[in-house]
Scaffold this motif. Structure first.
Motif, PDB file in Angstrom:
ATOM      1  N   LEU A  89      36.576  39.597  60.762  1.00  0.00           N
ATOM      2  CA  LEU A  89      36.851  38.428  59.916  1.00  0.00           C
ATOM      3  C   LEU A  89      35.613  37.529  59.902  1.00  0.00           C
ATOM      4  N   VAL A  90      35.180  37.179  58.709  1.00  0.00           N
ATOM      5  CA  VAL A  90      34.023  36.273  58.620  1.00  0.00           C
ATOM      6  C   VAL A  90      34.381  35.086  57.722  1.00  0.00           C
ATOM      7  N   PRO A  91      34.832  33.976  58.322  1.00  0.00           N
ATOM      8  CA  PRO A  91      35.109  32.806  57.496  1.00  0.00           C
ATOM      9  C   PRO A  91      33.799  32.135  57.075  1.00  0.00           C
ATOM     10  N   VAL A  92      33.651  31.902  55.800  1.00  0.00           N
ATOM     11  CA  VAL A  92      32.427  31.232  55.314  1.00  0.00           C
ATOM     12  C   VAL A  92      32.827  30.084  54.391  1.00  0.00           C
ATOM     13  N   TYR A  93      32.054  29.049  54.412  1.00  0.00           N
ATOM     14  CA  TYR A  93      32.323  27.924  53.516  1.00  0.00           C
ATOM     15  C   TYR A  93      31.011  27.216  53.220  1.00  0.00           C
ATOM     16  N   ARG A  94      30.718  27.142  51.931  1.00  0.00           N
ATOM     17  CA  ARG A  94      29.460  26.517  51.497  1.00  0.00           C
ATOM     18  C   ARG A  94      28.274  27.116  52.244  1.00  0.00           C
ATOM     19  N   GLU A  95      28.243  28.426  52.273  1.00  0.00           N
ATOM     20  CA  GLU A  95      27.173  29.093  53.024  1.00  0.00           C
ATOM     21  C   GLU A  95      26.495  30.155  52.166  1.00  0.00           C
ATOM     22  N   ALA A  96      26.295  29.793  50.926  1.00  0.00           N
ATOM     23  CA  ALA A  96      25.658  30.733  50.006  1.00  0.00           C
ATOM     24  C   ALA A  96      24.263  31.119  50.505  1.00  0.00           C
ATOM     25  N   ASN A  97      23.646  30.193  51.268  1.00  0.00           N
ATOM     26  CA  ASN A  97      22.269  30.444  51.723  1.00  0.00           C
ATOM     27  C   ASN A  97      22.174  31.469  52.843  1.00  0.00           C
ATOM     28  N   VAL A  98      23.276  31.707  53.558  1.00  0.00           N
ATOM     29  CA  VAL A  98      23.184  32.658  54.687  1.00  0.00           C
ATOM     30  C   VAL A  98      24.012  33.923  54.477  1.00  0.00           C
ATOM     31  N   VAL A  99      24.721  33.981  53.371  1.00  0.00           N
ATOM     32  CA  VAL A  99      25.646  35.100  53.215  1.00  0.00           C
ATOM     33  C   VAL A  99      24.899  36.437  53.047  1.00  0.00           C
ATOM     34  N   GLU A 124      29.747  34.043  44.746  1.00  0.00           N
ATOM     35  CA  GLU A 124      28.746  34.656  43.869  1.00  0.00           C
ATOM     36  C   GLU A 124      27.577  35.204  44.685  1.00  0.00           C
ATOM     37  N   ALA A 125      27.139  34.405  45.657  1.00  0.00           N
ATOM     38  CA  ALA A 125      26.010  34.845  46.490  1.00  0.00           C
ATOM     39  C   ALA A 125      26.383  36.094  47.274  1.00  0.00           C
ATOM     40  N   ALA A 126      27.642  36.136  47.740  1.00  0.00           N
ATOM     41  CA  ALA A 126      28.091  37.297  48.517  1.00  0.00           C
ATOM     42  C   ALA A 126      28.139  38.534  47.631  1.00  0.00           C
ATOM     43  N   LYS A 127      28.601  38.354  46.427  1.00  0.00           N
ATOM     44  CA  LYS A 127      28.655  39.506  45.507  1.00  0.00           C
ATOM     45  C   LYS A 127      27.237  39.976  45.175  1.00  0.00           C
ATOM     46  N   ALA A 128      26.351  38.991  44.998  1.00  0.00           N
ATOM     47  CA  ALA A 128      24.971  39.340  44.643  1.00  0.00           C
ATOM     48  C   ALA A 128      24.264  40.077  45.775  1.00  0.00           C
ATOM     49  N   ALA A 129      24.762  39.893  46.985  1.00  0.00           N
ATOM     50  CA  ALA A 129      24.111  40.557  48.128  1.00  0.00           C
ATOM     51  C   ALA A 129      24.483  42.042  48.191  1.00  0.00           C
ATOM     52  N   ARG A 130      25.221  42.544  47.211  1.00  0.00           N
ATOM     53  CA  ARG A 130      25.629  43.949  47.103  1.00  0.00           C
ATOM     54  C   ARG A 130      26.238  44.436  48.427  1.00  0.00           C
ATOM     55  N   PRO A 131      27.410  43.917  48.746  1.00  0.00           N
ATOM     56  CA  PRO A 131      28.024  44.300  50.015  1.00  0.00           C
ATOM     57  C   PRO A 131      28.444  45.761  50.036  1.00  0.00           C
ATOM     58  N   PRO A 132      28.471  46.352  51.223  1.00  0.00           N
ATOM     59  CA  PRO A 132      28.936  47.746  51.308  1.00  0.00           C
ATOM     60  C   PRO A 132      30.423  47.852  50.958  1.00  0.00           C
ATOM     61  N   ASN A 180      33.015  48.682  52.483  1.00  0.00           N
ATOM     62  CA  ASN A 180      34.076  48.260  53.403  1.00  0.00           C
ATOM     63  C   ASN A 180      34.177  46.734  53.529  1.00  0.00           C
ATOM     64  N   VAL A 181      33.434  46.030  52.694  1.00  0.00           N
ATOM     65  CA  VAL A 181      33.521  44.561  52.713  1.00  0.00           C
ATOM     66  C   VAL A 181      34.475  44.103  51.613  1.00  0.00           C
ATOM     67  N   GLN A 182      35.454  43.307  52.000  1.00  0.00           N
ATOM     68  CA  GLN A 182      36.412  42.792  51.017  1.00  0.00           C
ATOM     69  C   GLN A 182      36.373  41.265  51.053  1.00  0.00           C
ATOM     70  N   PHE A 183      36.364  40.651  49.890  1.00  0.00           N
ATOM     71  CA  PHE A 183      36.376  39.187  49.849  1.00  0.00           C
ATOM     72  C   PHE A 183      37.815  38.711  49.767  1.00  0.00           C
ATOM     73  N   VAL A 184      38.186  37.845  50.665  1.00  0.00           N
ATOM     74  CA  VAL A 184      39.532  37.284  50.663  1.00  0.00           C
ATOM     75  C   VAL A 184      39.413  35.814  50.279  1.00  0.00           C
ATOM     76  N   ILE A 185      39.987  35.468  49.147  1.00  0.00           N
ATOM     77  CA  ILE A 185      39.883  34.082  48.692  1.00  0.00           C
ATOM     78  C   ILE A 185      41.017  33.281  49.342  1.00  0.00           C
ATOM     79  N   ILE A 186      40.615  32.224  50.028  1.00  0.00           N
ATOM     80  CA  ILE A 186      41.596  31.405  50.753  1.00  0.00           C
ATOM     81  C   ILE A 186      42.159  30.351  49.803  1.00  0.00           C
TER      82      ILE A 186
END
Lengths: 440, 619
Positions: free
Chosen positions: B247-257, B289-297, B299-305
Motif C-alpha cells: 500500500l502506498v498512500p500518496v497525497y500531493r506528491e506528484a514530484n516524487v511519484v 496524472e504524474a503516476a500514470k505518466a511514470a508508466r507503472p508496471p 501490477n500497480v493499481q491506482f486506488v482513488i480514495i
C-alpha cells in the motif's frame, strides 16, 4: 588437543560464578580473620568514616565527593568494618568468574595456570584487606578490556558500547581507567584495520562515557564542595619502584617476551598498563604494589593469544605461575593485626557519647570514627557548627577528639588543652579531652 | 471435449507468442502462480484481452463495467463486504429471474450461496470482467459504504479504542480535578506542593531514563542475533511465496511519484505475486496524472480514495486494506526506498516467529543525512529508534509503536484488528498497542527502508507536532480504561507503553522547564530554588541532568556508529539543540490537541537536493 581442552572447558555461567567465588573464598576468609583480630586498613577506615557521616546526616554530599566514589556507594547498604572484605571477596569471585569465562571463550588453559600462581600467593589477601576499591577497579578494568578485545575480534558495536560503559563505571573505582581508556582508543587504529573516520567514531564511543562520568563527578564535587581537583584526594602518594613491580610480575614479563618473539600486534596494547604505571606517578597519581601487580597480571591473562596447551607451553606457564606465587610471598610484608583490641574498644566507647557532643575532624580521627560505627556523637567539618565549636568548644561540645593528621583540630589543640577541658586518655597519637562534670 | 488451456488459447488467437508462453510457463513452474497473473506481470497480454480470453474459456460473456452499469437497487441488497470478498457485482435482474453477475474470478459455490442469501437468486448468469473493473465498480458504486467503512469501522466496533472522542467525560473530570488540586495545594501549602510537583517530574524523568537504558541495552544485545539471515532468504522457494500487497498512500506528491515507481520496481519479489496499490486522494489529480505518466508496471493499481473527512493517511490505508488481495501487506510512503529483499525478509520473520506475530517492522533511515544539521540529527534519532529501541522492545516482549511505514502485516489479522484509526494522527503507534491488547505481538526485521529526512525546520516541526499529537491521542485513548488495559497486556507492557507513548510528549513538554531552572541557577547563582530541592529531589534531578542527558546523547552516538555513519557520531553531542525543536513541536501539538485534534499536518517530500541512491537486489 585443542579440541580436547575445548571440551573440558564447557562450563555454564552459574558454574563459573560458583567456581570464581570458591576461588576467592580463601583470601576472603583470611581478610575476615584479620578484621576479627582488629585489623582495619587506613583506606577502609577512611571510606567508612565518610559513609557514616553521609548516612547519619542524610546528605549524600557530605561524602565531600571523595574519590573513588563507587566503593563508598557500595558501602551504603552495610557500613561496617566487615563490609569491605566481604564485598571485596564477592568482587574478587566475580573477577575470577570473568577470567574463567574468558578462558572458556578462548578455550585456553594457560591463563588459568597463571591465575593459579596468583591465587597461591598473598596478593589477593592484600588487595582485599587493604583496599577493596582496588579489587572493584581491577574487576571492572578486566571486564572492560575483554569486551574491548571482543569488539576488536568480532566487530559487534555492542561490545564497544559495553566496554565504554564499564570503563565509565571503572573510573569511579580507579583512576587507571582514564589513561587505559585513552590507550584503548589509540589501540583501535593499530589493532583493527579501520579508516580514520571510523577510528575517531569508535574512540568517541569508547571514551565519551568515561570522560562524561569523570566530568560529572568533577561537576558534583565543584557543586557541593567548591573544589575541582577531586582525583588527587584519597589516592596513595607513595609508589613502589618500577623494578619492584617487574619483580612482582613474572607472568606479565613472560607474556611480553612471548608476544615480542612472535611480533604480535597485540604487543602494542600489552604495553598499555606499563605506560600508565610510568606516566601516573609524575602526575601525582600513586598506586600500591598489589594494584600494579594485579593490573599487569590481568594484561598477561588477557593479552595472550589462544594457544593449544602443548606440553612445553604448559611447563613454562607452570614455572611462571610458581614464580608469580613466590614473588608475592617474597615481596609483600605480612599483614598483621594490631597487638591489642584497644582501637576498636575506644571507637565503640566514643559511639556511646550523646549526639553532637564530640568535636572531631574526620581527616585526623577517621580510624576511630570507623570503629565507632556512627557519626552521630561527632561534630565534624561538614557540619554547620563545626567552626564555631572549633573556636569555642566549651560553648558547644563536651568532648574533643584530637588525632595526628592534616585536620583542623591538631594544629589548635594538638598539644594544649582548651579552657574548661582536661585530657581523658591518650592512644597512638590521639587524645580525648573532656569537660569535667560531663558523663564519661 | 477438453477445454483448451489459457496459454494455448492465447497463442491460437495470436495474442501471445510461443516464446512468451514457454517463458511464462517456466516462471509458473517456479512460482506456482496462476498463468494469467504471470502474463499480466510480464506485460505479455493486456488485461482486457486476458479476461476476454478467460470469458471464452469459461463460457461466459465478457462485460465492461464502465459500459454496463449495475442496478442500484441490487447493490443496496448486496453488501460491500460480499462484493469485496467475491469480487462480484450484481448487474441486473432479468424478467425471467436470471441475475447477471459480473465476476473476475471463476464463480464458486460460496458466491452462489451468498447471492442466494442476499438476493434470493438461484440461477445467476455470470459475465466476466477484469478484476480492475470490479474494483473500480466497487469504488464507484459503493462510495458511501466504503467511506463509512474506512472512517468509522473501528469507532462503530469499539468506540473506546477510537480517537474520534478526544477526551472522555471521565478524562475531563480527572484533568479538572488535577488542575484544581494543584491550585488548591499551591494556595494552601505552596512550598510542599512545589516540592511534590518537582518530585513527580523528576521521578518521571528518572523512570524514563531507566526504562530507555534498559530497553536500549536489550536492543544492543539483540545485535548478537540476526533476526533473518541472508541464507534464510535465499532458501525461500518461489512457489511458496504468497501474494504480497504493497500500500502506498500518496497525497500531493506528484514530484516524487516517479521515484516511487522506480523504487517499487526494485523490490526483489515475483511481480505476479506482488500487488501494488497506490492510494491517491480524489482531489489530487496531479499526482494521479504524474503516476500514470511514470508508466507503472502491470501490477500497480491506482486506488482513488473517496473525498471526505478526515483526510488522513490511515483512512486511505483502510480503503487500501479493503481491496488488498495479498496474504501479507506492507505500507510504504511515496519517497520510500526499501532494501530490495525486505518483503522476503519479512516473510521469513513471520514464518520464524510465533503464530501470534501479526506485524514486523523494518528499520527506517535516511538517504539524505549529509544534507544539513537537521537531517543529521534526524538520522541520528531514527538510527537509535529503529536500531536500538525497537529491537530492545521486541527482545523484552514489550508493545512496539509501529513506525509510519515499512510495517508488514498478516492481512487477515490486520482486518481483524479493525485496520487503522483514521482519527489518530499516529495510527501506526496506536495499532501496535491495539495488537498487544488482543494478545498479538509485533516483531522487528533487519532490513531498512531509506526515506527522505526533513531538511527544513518548518516542515520538520509540522511533521513532529503531528507525531507528538498522535502520541498524545494514543495515550488518551488507551488511558480511558487503564485497568482493562493492564489486564489485557500485563503490567510490564502497560508501564512500558505509557513511558514511551505518554512519556515522549511529556518529556518534551517538561524539559524546557527543567532546563530553564538549571540555566537560571547557573547564570544567577540564586538560592531561591533551594527550598524546592530537598536532598532526595536534588539527587534525582542531578541524576537526570547528568546521566539522563548523557545517556540520550551516547545512545544516539552509538546508533550512528552501528550504522557506520561515522561522520554523524560527533553530532550526537549537539542533541540538546535538537531537543529544543522537539519541545517547540510538543507545545504546538498540545495546542492542536485541543483546537484541531484530527488535523493531519502534511509533511512535504521531495525537498531534498540529494538523490536517493539506487539499491540493487542481492544477487
Amino acid at each position: 588437543m585443542a579440541s580436547a581442552s575445548r571440551k573440558r572447558l564447557t562450563w555454564s555461567l552459574p558454574l563459573e560464578l560458583g567456581l570464581g567465588l570458591l576461588l576467592a573464598l580463601p583470601a576472603g576468609m583470611a581478610a575476615l580473620g584479620l578484621t576479627q583480630e582488629g585489623y582495619l586498613s587506613d583506606l577502609h577506615a577512611a571510606y567508612l568514616a565518610k559513609v557514616y557521616l553521609a548516612l547519619d546526616r542524610g546528605r549524600l554530599e557530605f561524602l565531600g565527593f571523595s574519590y573513588p566514589p563507587l566503593p563508598l556507594l557500595l558501602l551504603f547498604p552495610w557500613p561496617s568494618p566487615w563490609a569491605p572484605p566481604v564485598l571485596g571477596t564477592v568482587l574478587l569471585g566475580l573477577g575470577f568468574a570473568l577470567v574463567l569465562a574468558e578462558a572458556k571463550r578462548r578455550a585456553g588453559i594457560l591463563p588459568l595456570v597463571l591465575l593459579g600462581g596468583f591465587l597461591l600467593s598473598p596478593w589477593p589477601i592484600h588487595l582485599l584487606a587493604q583496599d577493596f576499591a582496588q579489587v572493584l577497579g581491577l574487576v571492572l578494568l578486566w571486564w572492560a578490556w575483554t569486551l574491548y578485545l571482543r569488539w576488536l575480534e568480532e566487530g559487534l558495536s555492542f561490545f564497544l558500547f559495553a566496554s565504554g560503559l564499564v570503563l565509565s563505571l571503572a573510573v569511579y573505582a580507579t583512576p587507571f581507567a582514564l589513561p587505559l581508556g585513552v590507550l584503548f582508543a589509540l589501540g583501535i587504529g593499530l589493532l583493527r584495520r579501520v579508516e580514520p573516520r571510523a577510528w575517531a567514531a569508535a574512540s568517541l564511543v569508547l571514551l565519551f562515557p568515561l570522560l562524561f562520568t569523570t566530568l560529572a563527578w568533577a561537576y558534583l564535587g565543584w557543586l557541593f564542595t567548591g573544589g575541582g581537583i577531586f582525583l588527587y584526594r584519597a589516592l596513595p602518594q607513595e609508589t613502589p619502584p618500577l623494578g619492584e613491580v617487574f619483580l612482582a610480575s613474572p607472568a606479565y614479563l613472560a607474556g611480553g617476551l612471548f608476544l615480542l618473539a612472535r611480533l604480535r600486534p597485540g604487543l602494542l596494547l600489552y604495553l598499555a598498563p606499563l605506560l600508565v604505571l610510568l606516566a601516573l606517578p609524575p602526575l601525582g597519581f600513586g598506586y600500591t604494589l598489589p594494584m600494579a601487580t594485579a593490573l599487569l597480571l590481568l594484561f598477561a591473562l588477557g593479552g595472550l593469544p589462544p594457544l593449544a596447551p602443548k606440553p612445553h607451553l604448559l611447563g613454562a606457564a607452570l614455572l611462571v605461575a610458581l614464580l608469580q606465587a613466590l614473588a608475592g610471598w617474597a615481596l609483600l610484608k605480612p599483614l598483621n593485626p594490631p597487638p591489642d583490641p584497644m582501637e576498636r574498644a575506644i571507637g565503640q566507647t566514643l559511639a556511646q557519647a550523646p549526639p553532637r557532643s564530640t568535636l572531631a575532624d574526620d581527616r585526623e580521627s577517621y580510624r576511630l570514627l570507623a570503629w565507632a560505627g556512627t557519626a552521630r556523637p561527632f561534630v565534624l567539618p561538614a557540619d554547620a557548627g563545626f567552626l564555631l565549636a572549633l573556636s569555642a568548644p566549651q560553648a558547644y561540645v563536651s568532648r574533643l577528639l584530637v588525632c595526628q593528621g592534616s585536620g583542623a583540630l591538631q594544629p589548635r589543640y594538638g598539644q594544649g588543652t582548651p579552657p574548661g577541658f582536661r585530657e581523658e586518655w591518650r592512644y597512638k597519637g590521639c587524645r580525648l579531652l573532656r569537660r569535667p562534670g560531663e558523663p564519661p | 471435449m477438453e477445454r483448451p488451456k489459457l496459454g494455448e488459447f492465447l497463442v491460437a488467437r495470436g495474442l501471445l507468442s510461443e516464446e512468451q508462453l514457454s517463458r511464462a510457463l517456466e516462471l509458473q513452474q517456479r512460482s506456482r502462480e496462476r498463468l494469467g497473473r504471470i502474463l499480466l506481470a510480464l506485460g505479455y497480454v493486456r488485461r482486457q484481452e486476458l479476461y476476454q480470453a478467460l470469458s471464452q474459456l469459461w463460457g461466459f460473456p465478457f462485460v465492461l463495467l464502465t459500459e454496463e452499469r449495475p442496478d442500484p437497487r441490487l447493490l443496496r441488497r448486496w453488501p460491500l463486504e460480499e462484493a469485496l470478498r467475491h469480487r462480484a457485482i450484481p448487474l441486473r435482474l432479468r424478467q425471467e429471474g436470471t441475475l447477471l453477475v459480473a465476476v473476475s474470478d471463476a464463480p464458486s459455490p460460496t458466491l452462489e450461496s451468498a447471492l442466494k442469501a442476499h438476493l434470493g437468486v438461484v440461477n445467476p448468469l455470470y459475465l466476466v470482467t477484469t478484476e480492475w473493473d470490479v474494483d473500480w465498480a466497487i469504488r464507484e458504486f459503493y462510495r458511501k459504504p466504503l467511506l463509512d467503512q474506512s472512517v468509522y469501522a473501528l469507532y462503530y466496533r469499539s468506540p473506546e479504542e477510537s480517537a474520534y472522542t478526544v477526551f472522555t467525560p471521565g478524562q475531563y473530570l480527572a484533568l479538572a480535578a488535577g488542575l484544581l488540586g494543584t491550585l488548591l495545594g499551591l494556595y494552601l501549602w505552596p512550598r510542599e506542593t512545589l516540592i511534590l510537583l518537582n518530585l513527580l517530574v523528576n521521578a518521571f524523568f528518572f523512570a524514563s531514563v531507566a526504562f530507555k537504558f534498559a530497553v536500549s541495552l536489550a536492543g544492543a544485545l539483540a545485535e548478537r542475533h540476526t533476526p533473518v539471515t541472508e541464507e534464510e532468504v535465499r532458501a525461500l522457494k518461489e512457489e511458496e511465496l504468497p501474494t504480497y500487497t504493497v500500500l502506498v498512500p500518496v497525497y500531493r506528491e506528484a514530484n516524487v511519484v516517479g521515484l516511487l515507481m522506480r523504487n517499487l520496481a526494485g523490490l526483489d519479489y515475483p511481480k505476479e505475486k506482488l500487488e501494488i496499490l497506490v492510494l491517491i486522494e480524489e482531489d489530487d489529480p496531479e499526482t494521479l496524472e504524474a503516476a500514470k505518466a511514470a508508466r507503472p508496471p502491470a501490477n500497480v493499481q491506482f486506488v482513488i480514495i473517496p473525498n471526505g473527512q478526515p483526510k488522513t493517511k490511515p483512512k486511505a490505508c483502510n480503503v487500501g486494506l479493503l481491496f488488498a488481495r495479498g496474504e501479507y501487506l506492507v505500507i510504504y510512503d511515496a519517497e520510500d526506498q526499501p532494501e530490495p529483499d525486505q518483503l522476503k525478509k519479512a516473510l521469513v520473520a513471520f514464518r520464524k516467529g510465533p503464530e501470534h506475530r501479526v506485524c514486523v517492522q523494518a528499520a527506517l533511515n535516511y538517504f539524505n543525512w549529509k544534507e544539513n544539521f537537521l537531517t543529521r540529527m534526524f538520522t541520528l534519532e531514527y538510527s537509535y529508534w529503529f536500531d536500538y529501541l525497537l529491537p530492545g522492545l521486541d527482545r523484552l516482549g514489550l508493545p512496539i509503536p509501529l513506525g509510519g511505514t515499512s510495517n508488514h502485516f498478516k492481512t487477515e489479522k490486520l482486518r481483524e484488528l479493525g485496520g487503522w484509526d483514521p482519527f489518530n494522527v499516529t495510527e501506526d503507534a496506536d495499532l501496535g498497542i491495539r495488537a498487544a491488547m488482543r494478545g498479538y505481538t509485533v516483531g522487528v526485521v533487519n532490513s531498512t527502508t531509506y526515506e527522505e529526512a526533513n531538511n527544513h525546520v518548518g516542515n520538520w516541526i509540522r511533521q513532529r507536532s503531528r507525531w507528538i499529537k498522535g502520541y498524545m491521542q494514543t495515550a488518551l485513548v488507551h488511558s480511558r480504561k487503564p485497568l482493562r488495559l493492564v489486564k489485557q497486556v500485563g503490567i510490564r507492557q502497560f508501564l512500558a507503553f505509557f513511558l514511551l507513548i505518554a512519556g515522549t510528549p511529556l518529556t518534551f513538554l517538561l524539559s524546557p522547564l527543567l532546563w530553564g531552572l538549571f540555566l537560571l541557577w547557573l547564570l544567577t547563582g540564586t538560592q531561591a530554588l533551594e527550598p524546592y530541592f530537598p536532598p532526595f529531589v536534588l539527587y534525582l534531578s542531578l541524576f537526570n541532568l547528568l546521566l539522563g542527558n548523557a545517556l540520550a546523547i551516547y545512545l544516539n552516538m552509538l546508533a550512528a556508529f552501528k550504522r557506520r555513519l561515522y561522520a554523524l557520531a560527533p553530532f550526537a553531542l549537539l542533541n540538546p539543540v535538537y531537543w529544543i525543536l522537539h519541545s517547540v513541536a510538543a507545545y504546538k501539538a498540545l495546542f492542536q490537541l485541543f483546537t484541531k485534534p484530527f488535523y493531519w499536518e502534511k509533511t512535504l517530500h521531495g525537498l531534498s537536493k540529494q538523490e536517493a541512491p539506487h539499491l540493487e537486489p542481492t544477487p
